[in-house]
Write an enzyme that holds these catalytic residues in place. Structure first.
Site, PDB file in Angstrom:
ATOM      1  N   CYS A  74      32.287 -11.248  10.967  1.00 25.84           N
ATOM      2  CA  CYS A  74      31.007 -10.675  10.823  1.00 25.84           C
ATOM      3  C   CYS A  74      29.980 -10.461  10.913  1.00 25.84           C
ATOM      4  O   CYS A  74      29.715  -8.484  11.701  1.00 25.84           O
ATOM      5  CB  CYS A  74      31.538 -11.243   9.283  1.00 25.84           C
ATOM      6  SG  CYS A  74      31.782 -11.491   7.913  1.00 25.84           S
ATOM      7  N   HIS A 132      23.847  -9.769   6.575  1.00 24.32           N
ATOM      8  CA  HIS A 132      24.352 -10.793   7.182  1.00 24.32           C
ATOM      9  C   HIS A 132      24.025 -10.911   8.303  1.00 24.32           C
ATOM     10  O   HIS A 132      24.301 -10.808   9.711  1.00 24.32           O
ATOM     11  CB  HIS A 132      25.913 -10.677   7.442  1.00 24.32           C
ATOM     12  CG  HIS A 132      26.795 -12.373   7.976  1.00 24.32           C
ATOM     13  ND1 HIS A 132      27.967 -12.624   8.313  1.00 24.32           N
ATOM     14  CD2 HIS A 132      25.939 -13.608   7.749  1.00 24.32           C
ATOM     15  CE1 HIS A 132      28.303 -13.604   8.622  1.00 24.32           C
ATOM     16  NE2 HIS A 132      26.577 -14.223   7.851  1.00 24.32           N
TER      17      HIS A 132
END
Ligand code: CA
Length: 453
Positions: A74, A132
């Site tokens: 990610c 994130h």
């Protein structure tokens, strides 16, 4: 009612006319799906999970069949695309721990984001979904170029719950609207779709927008309402049905976004990129990466090759394919070229403007080579033409000819030592430009068995 319709059609006409003017700059959308298996969409071969809206988008897009992300998981992928640089150049090679005080855990503050560049060029910038890239106040998306935000700072989120009291764990933090905590109700994927469509509908004449729409689906936890499950009643395996139902909800969201673009007259002149941030995690969800070896976390194709679409009806021929290797880091230069914005000049950029290639004005491959490195050197890969080199720490390099062997089953290193030598030299040269990781991924024990984001 009549008045509303009239106003809406007037606005659509005005927006559409402004968007189609000769010098009109396109709106830009980067749409990310999280942990999607390569072969889990209709247009990439899924027979059991219907994705009519994403398939329609694919039909109207250039399908980059050799599309990659710059990392097999990610946060580093997002760091690469948000800066147009290999993220290992600035130590962003792991997932940051969710920590509201640790300024080292996230996208380093000296990096320039695509949102900052586009905001400076006059774009209305918005994030909807997963960030994130750091959780401290300095690393907040609204300090990194986004004027509007609806989403969450961590690497994933529960799809139904959030906690506003106490000190919630990463997946239960409150959602935020423009930096302020906000309760959400219903199903998170639907909320993100609603917000993305609303962002588009707030379009103003002569003010293009940049929407960074980052679904956390179909990333774990695998949670989905009955309404989507019932669509997939034909799938006998419960895990596959649940995972597929999460994709079905995203597919509805893509439909909702495209409808909003059409209703505002902006679909023609919107440049949209679609990817998954990494390959499917084959040991975690019932995903499929099709013919590709391994999955999330791996530098084999299953971890890094993703469904990759570029959609811009005003400039790019829909329904076409582009077969040369391209990467998510290319979004940066491509978006800047389309927006007439300049790239940062004080640093090495890796991003290539894909437009001359996708329009066939320029021949050849955008990149002579693409590179991957994880864990500061635990695994490596390089793609050059059809050759793919894979190397794990302490082991001899493997070599695959992807033109004959997309599944990376037949190691050619023994028969083509010349190619291995040439590629290793190039890979080592690239490596010499990188730094060591500046932060580590959270340890699995502290993640309490939650899959790494
Ligand atoms: Ca992911």
């Amino acid at each position: 009612m009549l008045l509303m319709l009239t106003r809406r059609s007037w606005l659509a006409a005005a927006l559409g006319a402004a968007a189609q003017g000769n010098a009109a700059r396109p709106n830009i959308v980067v749409l990310i799906v999280d942990d999607l298996g390569y072969a889990d969409l209709g247009f990439t071969g899924a027979k059991d999970i219907p994705t009519p809206h994403i398939d329609a988008l694919a039909k109207a897009s250039v399908y980059c069949t050799n599309g990659y992300v710059s990392h097999p998981f990610c946060s580093p992928t997002r760091a690469g695309l948000m800066t147009g640089r290999y993220q290992q150049r600035f130590g962003h090679e792991n997932n940051p721990r969710y920590d509201r005080t640790d300024r080292t855990a996230g996208l380093p503050l000296d990096q320039v984001t695509l949102a900052q560049v586009l905001a400076k060029a006059g774009y209305r910038t918005g994030l909807t979904g997963k960030w994130h890239l750091g959780a401290t106040p300095e690393m907040h998306p609204m300090r990194r170029g986004f004027r509007e935000m609806y989403g969450f700072l961590g690497g994933g989120h529960d799809y139904f719950l959030s906690e506003t009291e106490g000190n919630p764990r990463e997946y239960l933090i409150p959602l935020e609207r423009d930096g302020k905590p906000e309760r959400f109700e219903g199903y998170l994927t639907e909320r993100l779709s609603d917000e993305a469509a609303a962002f588009v509908k707030r379009a103003q004449v002569n003010e293009p927008f940049f929407l960074y729409l980052t679904y956390n689906a179909p990333h774990t936890p695998v949670q989905v309402p009955e309404s989507y499950l019932s669509r997939l009643a034909h799938i006998p395996d419960d895990g596959r049905r649940r995972y597929g139902a999460m994709i079905s909800a995203v597919d509805d969201g893509v439909g909702q976004l495209m409808t909003a673009l059409k209703e505002t007259g902006l679909a023609e002149n919107t440049l949209l990129f679609f990817i998954s941030d990494n390959g499917g995690p084959i040991t975690v969800t019932k995903c499929s990466n099709g013919p590709y070896r391994a999955g999330k976390g791996s530098v084999y194709e299953g971890g890094i090759r993703v469904p990759f679409l570029v959609h811009w009806p005003a400039k790019l021929k829909g329904g076409s394919r582009f077969d040369a290797p391209v990467c998510s880091i290319d979004f940066f230069a491509t978006a800047c070229a389309a927006a007439g914005a300049s790239l940062p000049k004080d640093r090495a950029m890796d991003s290539m403007d894909l437009l001359p290639f996708l329009t066939k004005r320029r021949k050849g491959d955008p990149h002579t080579a693409l590179f991957w490195r994880t864990g500061g050197g635990a695994s490596w890969a390089m793609r050059s033409g059809n050759w793919k080199l894979v190397r794990f720490q302490g082991k001899a390099a493997e070599l695959f000819d992807l033109s004959a062997d997309v599944g990376e089953q037949s190691d050619q290193a023994g028969t083509r030592p010349d190619v291995v030598r040439r590629m290793e030299e190039r890979l080592n040269r690239w490596n010499s430009e990188l730094v060591q990781p500046k932060f580590e991924s959270p340890r699995p024990a502290s993640a309490k068995k939650k899959a790494s984001a």
